[in-house]
Enzyme design. Structure first.
Site, PDB file in Angstrom:
ATOM      1  N   LYS A 117       7.158 -19.221  16.364  1.00 37.97           N
ATOM      2  CA  LYS A 117       8.341 -19.109  17.226  1.00 37.97           C
ATOM      3  C   LYS A 117       7.961 -18.938  18.693  1.00 37.97           C
ATOM      4  O   LYS A 117       8.735 -19.289  19.574  1.00 37.97           O
ATOM      5  CB  LYS A 117       9.233 -17.976  16.749  1.00 37.97           C
TER       6      LYS A 117
HETATM    7  C1  LIG Z   1      11.113 -18.602  11.430  1.00 41.05           C
HETATM    8  C2  LIG Z   1       9.990 -18.805  10.481  1.00 41.05           C
HETATM    9  C3  LIG Z   1      10.021 -19.824   9.489  1.00 41.05           C
HETATM   10  C4  LIG Z   1      11.231 -20.709   9.278  1.00 41.05           C
HETATM   11  O1  LIG Z   1      11.449 -21.601  10.335  1.00 41.05           O
HETATM   12  P1  LIG Z   1      12.869 -22.343  10.495  1.00 41.05           P
HETATM   13  O2  LIG Z   1      12.791 -23.021  11.806  1.00 41.05           O
HETATM   14  O3  LIG Z   1      13.906 -21.256  10.448  1.00 41.05           O
HETATM   15  O4  LIG Z   1      13.006 -23.282   9.347  1.00 41.05           O
HETATM   16  C5  LIG Z   1       8.905 -19.996   8.695  1.00 41.05           C
HETATM   17  N1  LIG Z   1       7.811 -19.208   8.812  1.00 41.05           N
HETATM   18  C6  LIG Z   1       7.748 -18.218   9.737  1.00 41.05           C
HETATM   19  C7  LIG Z   1       6.531 -17.372   9.792  1.00 41.05           C
HETATM   20  C8  LIG Z   1       8.831 -17.978  10.603  1.00 41.05           C
HETATM   21  O5  LIG Z   1       8.757 -16.991  11.495  1.00 41.05           O
END
Ligand SMILES: *Cc1c(COP(=O)(O)O)cnc(C)c1O
Length: 476
Positions: A117
Site C-alpha cells: 500500500k
Molecule cells: C490491502 C492488502 C491486500 C489486498 O489488496 P486489495 O487491493 O484490497 O485487493 C493484500 N495483501 C496485503 C498485505 C494488503 O495490505
C-alpha cells in the site's frame, strides 16, 4: 483526460477534482473516459526509461497519460520525490526475485510500512500536499483500519502541510508490530484513536461522521480509502515495471497473480492490460473470504454478512465485499452505467447478490479480459510458506503465500512467466510465520525494538460524538 462515474452521473471531471473526492455523487466509482493505448514503440521506449532513468521516470510516463491538470514539470518532480531508493529500500523500487522456473515474485513491500500500500499511498501524500497548497485548503483525513491501510496512510501523510490524519483502529486487535508502527509516530498532524470495539465499529463511526454533511464540510473531512482513483493509478506503474523486468522484448507475454481483498491491486492490472500491456492472465487469489473467487468461478457475486466474514491469518484480505469490483464489472458490461447502477445499487442492497452466470458477457471475464482465480486456506498458507523456505530459502508473508499457492495451480505454459505480487513482508505477520517455520522471520534493522518506543494513542469508547469532539478539539 476526463473521468466518468460507473453509475452514469453526467459531470465529467478532471484528475485533481476527483483526487480529493471519494465516491462520485451518484455512489459510483470514477474511471477514465477511455484507456490510453500504449503501442509497441512506446513500450520499447519505456523499457529504456525504466532501465536507464529508473522507476520514478516510468511512473511519470504512465501518470502523465491520465493527469493533464498538473504541469508536467511538477508531476515529474512529485514522482521523483516519491519513488526514491531511500524510501523504498532499493534503486529498482520493485525488484523481481526468481523463485523457480517461470515463477517470479515482484517485491512491492520495501516501503516505510512493509506492505504494497506504500506504493500508492506515498504518492497520494505528495499529491495531496501539492494540490491543497495550490488551492490554499486543508484536509482532515478520517479513516478506519485493521492494520495496513492506516499505517500506510500515516507514514504517507506525516509532516505534510495542510493534512491531518485521524485514524481509528480496534483497540488491542492489531498485531503488536502493527500497533508499534502506527502508535510510535509522534508527528503533530497524526492522531491515533484506539476504539473499544471491533473493526466494524470503527467503520461505522467513519460512516456516521461522513454522513453528517454539515460536520463534514465544516471540518473538511476526507478519506484515503482504496476506491481513490489516484491510488489505483499509482499501482498501474508496477505492472509495467514487472513486465519490463521479466521480459526482453514486447512480443513476450506474462501473467500476474494478485493476493486480493478489495480488488484495488488487481484492478490496476486490469487497467494496465486495457492499455495494451501484454498480460496473458490476471489471477485473483483470495483467502477463505472468497467472494471474488466465487464470482470468477460461477458468475455469482454474493456479498457476505459479518457472521460470514472469517478472521484469517492473511487479515488484510478479510473482506465481505470488494469495494473496487464495480470498476471491472462496468467494463465487463460494455460500460453500461445503467446496468452497473442497477446491479451495485438496487440489487446488492435488496438481495445482497447478483448473478451474471447466464449472461454471455460473463464468459468474457476469462476469454477477453484474462481473469482467473483461486482460493487458499490457513493450512495452504502454512504449507506454502514452509515449501518456499525449504526449496528456495525465501520467507514469504501470509498474503503473498495465498498468491503463490494459487499461482502454482494456475500457472500456464512455462514460456509465459508468472509474476506473483508480494504484498507484505513476513515480519508484519510474525506469529503465523513462526507457526509455519518454527522461527520468527527476519526483521529489517530499522524496525529493531519499535515495540518499546513511546506510543501516541488515545483510547476511546465506540462513540461517534467522542470522535467528533476529538476532531473539533484538534483543529484550530
Ligand atoms: C490491502 C492488502 C491486500 C489486498 O489488496 P486489495 O487491493 O484490497 O485487493 C493484500 N495483501 C496485503 C498485505 C494488503 O495490505
Amino acid at each position: 483526460m476526463k473521468y466518468l462515474s460507473t453509475r452514469g452521473h453526467a459531470d465529467r471531471k478532471r484528475f485533481c477534482e476527483i483526487l480529493l473526492e471519494g465516491l462520485a455523487p451518484d455512489g459510483g466509482l470514477y474511471l477514465p473516459e477511455h484507456y490510453p493505448q500504449v503501442d509497441d514503440a512506446t513500450l520499447t521506449r519505456w523499457r529504456s526509461v525504466y532501465h536507464e532513468q529508473g522507476y520514478a521516470e516510468l511512473a511519470f510516463e504512465v501518470l502523465s497519460l491520465y493527469i493533464d491538470d498538473i504541469p508536467a514539470a511538477d508531476l515529474k518532480a512529485l514522482c521523483h520525490k516519491t519513488y526514491t531508493a531511500e524510501v523504498f529500500g532499493t534503486g529498482e523500487i520493485v525488484p523481481l526475485r526468481h523463485l523457480e522456473d517461470g515463477l517470479w515474485l515482484e517485491a512491492l513491500s520495501n516501503g516505510p510500512t512493509l506492505a504494497f500500500k506504500d506504493m500508492a499511498m506515498q504518492l497520494l501524500g505528495n499529491l495531496f500536499e501539492y494540490e491543497l497548497a495550490r488551492r490554499g485548503e486543508e484536509l482532515n483525513i478520517l479513516g478506519a483500519t485493521s492494520g495496513d491501510t492506516g499505517s500506510a496512510a500515516e507514514y504517507a501523510m506525516r509532516g505534510k502541510q495542510g493534512v491531518r490524519v485521524f485514524m481509528t483502529s480496534p483497540h488491542g486487535r492489531m498485531s503488536p508490530f502493527q500497533q508499534a508502527q502506527m502508535f510510535s509516530l509522534q508527528d503533530e498532524n497524526i492522531h491515533n484513536l484506539a476504539v473499544e470495539g471491533v473493526f466494524d465499529d470503527c467503520q461505522d463511526i467513519v460512516k456516521a461522521v461522513s454522513n453528517d454533511l454539515e460536520f463534514k464540510r465544516k471540518y473538511k473531512i476526507g478519506t484515503v480509502n482504496s476506491i481513490n482513483w489516484a491510488r489505483l493509478l499509482a499501482q498501474v506503474v508496477y505492472y509495467f515495471a514487472g513486465y519490463i523486468q521479466a521480459t526482453e522484448q514486447n512480443a513476450q507475454k506474462v501473467s500476474f497473480t494478485v493476493p486480493s481483498g478489495n480488488f484495488g491491486n488487481v484492478c490496476a492490472g486490469h487497467v494496465a492490460r486495457m492499455m495494451g500491456l501484454p498480460i496473458e492472465r490476471l489471477v485473483v487469489a483470495t483467502n477463505e473470504n472468497d467472494v471474488l473467487d466465487e464470482f470468477f468461478r460461477t458468475g455469482v457475486y454474493r456479498v457476505r454478512g459479518s457472521a460470514d466474514t472469517h478472521e484469517t491469518s492473511s487479515p488484510s484480505m478479510d473482506i465481505s465485499k470488494a469495494s473496487n469490483f464495480e470498476r471491472f464489472v462496468f467494463d465487463l458490461l460494455g460500460r453500461d452505467a445503467a446496468r452497473t447502477k442497477s446491479l451495485f445499487g438496487e440489487q446488492l442492497s435488496s438481495q445482497g447478490r447478483f448473478d451474471l452466470s447466464a449472461d454471455p458477457l460473463f464468459a468474457q471475464a476469462a476469454s477477453r479480459y484474462g481473469f482467473a482465480s483461486g482460493r487458499s486456506t490457513h493450512a495452504d498458507r502454512l504449507a506454502t510458506i514452509r515449501d518456499n523456505f525449504t526449496r528456495h530459502g525465501v520467507t514469504i508473508d501470509t498474503h503473498t503465500a495465498d498468491g503463490v499457492k494459487v499461482a502454482l495451480e494456475q500457472r500456464g505454459p512455462a514460456e509465459v512467466p508468472m509474476i506473483v505480487l508480494e504484498t507484505a513482508l513476513p515480519i508484519k505477520f510474525a506469529a503465523t510465520i513462526a507457526e509455519a517455520l518454527g522461527h520468527e522471520p527476519e526483521r529489517p534493522a530499522r524496525f529493531e525494538g519499535i515495540e518499546a518506543l513511546p506510543k501516541k494513542v488515545q483510547v476511546i469508547p465506540a462513540d461517534v460524538a467522542v470522535v467528533k469532539a476529538y476532531i473539533e478539539a484538534h483543529c484550530p
